[in-house]
Design a protein around this motif. Structure first.
Motif, mmCIF file in Angstrom:
data_model
loop_
_atom_site.group_PDB
_atom_site.id
_atom_site.type_symbol
_atom_site.label_atom_id
_atom_site.label_comp_id
_atom_site.label_asym_id
_atom_site.label_seq_id
_atom_site.Cartn_x
_atom_site.Cartn_y
_atom_site.Cartn_z
ATOM 1 N N LYS A 1 0.857 -1.180 0.000
ATOM 2 C CA LYS A 1 0.000 0.000 0.000
ATOM 3 C C LYS A 1 0.893 1.230 0.000
ATOM 4 O O LYS A 1 1.923 1.255 0.646
ATOM 5 N N GLU B 1 -4.316 7.390 -0.264
ATOM 6 C CA GLU B 1 -5.479 6.517 -0.095
ATOM 7 C C GLU B 1 -5.823 5.776 -1.390
ATOM 8 O O GLU B 1 -5.820 6.371 -2.478
ATOM 9 N N ASN B 2 -6.088 4.487 -1.263
ATOM 10 C CA ASN B 2 -6.505 3.599 -2.363
ATOM 11 C C ASN B 2 -5.435 3.388 -3.430
ATOM 12 O O ASN B 2 -5.749 2.952 -4.531
ATOM 13 N N TYR C 1 -1.837 1.503 -4.590
ATOM 14 C CA TYR C 1 -1.009 0.331 -4.312
ATOM 15 C C TYR C 1 0.072 0.227 -5.382
ATOM 16 O O TYR C 1 -0.148 0.594 -6.531
ATOM 17 N N GLU D 1 -10.456 0.968 -5.952
ATOM 18 C CA GLU D 1 -11.575 1.312 -5.083
ATOM 19 C C GLU D 1 -12.656 0.255 -5.224
ATOM 20 O O GLU D 1 -12.824 -0.340 -6.286
ATOM 21 N N PRO E 1 -13.441 -5.248 -1.449
ATOM 22 C CA PRO E 1 -13.461 -5.509 -0.011
ATOM 23 C C PRO E 1 -12.064 -5.859 0.501
ATOM 24 O O PRO E 1 -11.275 -6.474 -0.211
ATOM 25 N N GLU E 2 -11.769 -5.461 1.734
ATOM 26 C CA GLU E 2 -10.440 -5.645 2.320
ATOM 27 C C GLU E 2 -9.990 -7.104 2.279
ATOM 28 O O GLU E 2 -8.833 -7.387 2.011
ATOM 29 N N ASP E 3 -10.919 -8.036 2.515
ATOM 30 C CA ASP E 3 -10.541 -9.456 2.530
ATOM 31 C C ASP E 3 -10.224 -9.996 1.133
ATOM 32 O O ASP E 3 -9.671 -11.078 1.006
ATOM 33 N N GLN E 4 -10.559 -9.241 0.098
ATOM 34 C CA GLN E 4 -10.271 -9.658 -1.277
ATOM 35 C C GLN E 4 -9.149 -8.838 -1.913
ATOM 36 O O GLN E 4 -8.779 -9.077 -3.060
ATOM 37 N N MET E 5 -8.603 -7.891 -1.166
ATOM 38 C CA MET E 5 -7.594 -6.994 -1.731
ATOM 39 C C MET E 5 -6.300 -7.736 -2.080
ATOM 40 O O MET E 5 -5.723 -7.517 -3.145
ATOM 41 N N HIS E 6 -5.837 -8.618 -1.197
ATOM 42 C CA HIS E 6 -4.572 -9.320 -1.456
ATOM 43 C C HIS E 6 -4.639 -10.140 -2.742
ATOM 44 O O HIS E 6 -3.766 -9.989 -3.608
#
Length: 172
Positions: free
Chosen positions: A59, A63-64, A66, A99, A102-107
């Motif tokens: 990150k 914001e947002n 990567y 954007e 979901p956080e759990d799907q970001m990786h």
């Protein structure tokens, strides 16, 4: 066609995924032509090419945003005597605005979708550098980033299992 609504009459709030490539760049590139420095191999040359891929993501301060780095190591060796013909190494980066994921799907998103967007550029660079280095252009086969991601998850799970009892961690 009528708009779909929820029981209270409001439209369902489905998160819109937005991904934008803000920048892409070569972080590191090297090409070694072993044939030119050591001389041509004796006898018939049958090149055998191996490709190693690794990925890194982090990150950024904004914001947002990567940064994703794809690292490729392409080695060509002579099949008969295993002498190295060439070695190409490329670290290729991209800066992404993401954007709605979901956080759990970001990786998985960072390790699959972002490298998939960068791959055509990586392929062209490797092709050009091998051609410019005195060899036929190497047109790399597409990389299955989903399989690569799953292999890494399996490797990490195995490492954690061997290291001892770790808390139960599951991916959705």
């Amino acid at each position: 066609m009528a708009d779909e609504t929820t029981p209270n009459g409001a439209a369902p709030a489905a998160p819109q995924v937005r991904m934008q490539v803000l920048a892409q760049y070569i972080r590191d590139l090297s090409f070694e032509n072993a044939v030119a420095t050591k001389g041509a191999p004796q006898g018939e040359v049958q090149p055998e090419i191996t490709v190693q891929v690794s990925l890194d993501a982090r990150k950024r301060g904004t914001e947002n945003q990567y940064e994703v780095i794809s690292k490729f190591r392409v080695t060509s060796t002579n099949k008969s005597d295993k002498a190295t013909l060439f070695l190409a190494e490329l670290d290729y980066g991209g800066v992404f605005l993401i954007e709605g994921v979901p956080e759990d799907q970001m990786h998985p998103f960072l390790m699959i979708e972002c490298p998939r967007m960068l791959f055509p550029f990586v392929r062209r660079i490797i092709s050009d550098v091998t051609r410019d280095g005195g060899f036929p252009p190497f047109n790399m086969d597409p990389v299955d980033f989903v399989a690569l991601y799953r292999q890494e998850l399996a490797r990490r799970a195995q490492t954690q299992g061997a290291a001892g009892a770790a808390p139960d961690q599951r991916l959705s």
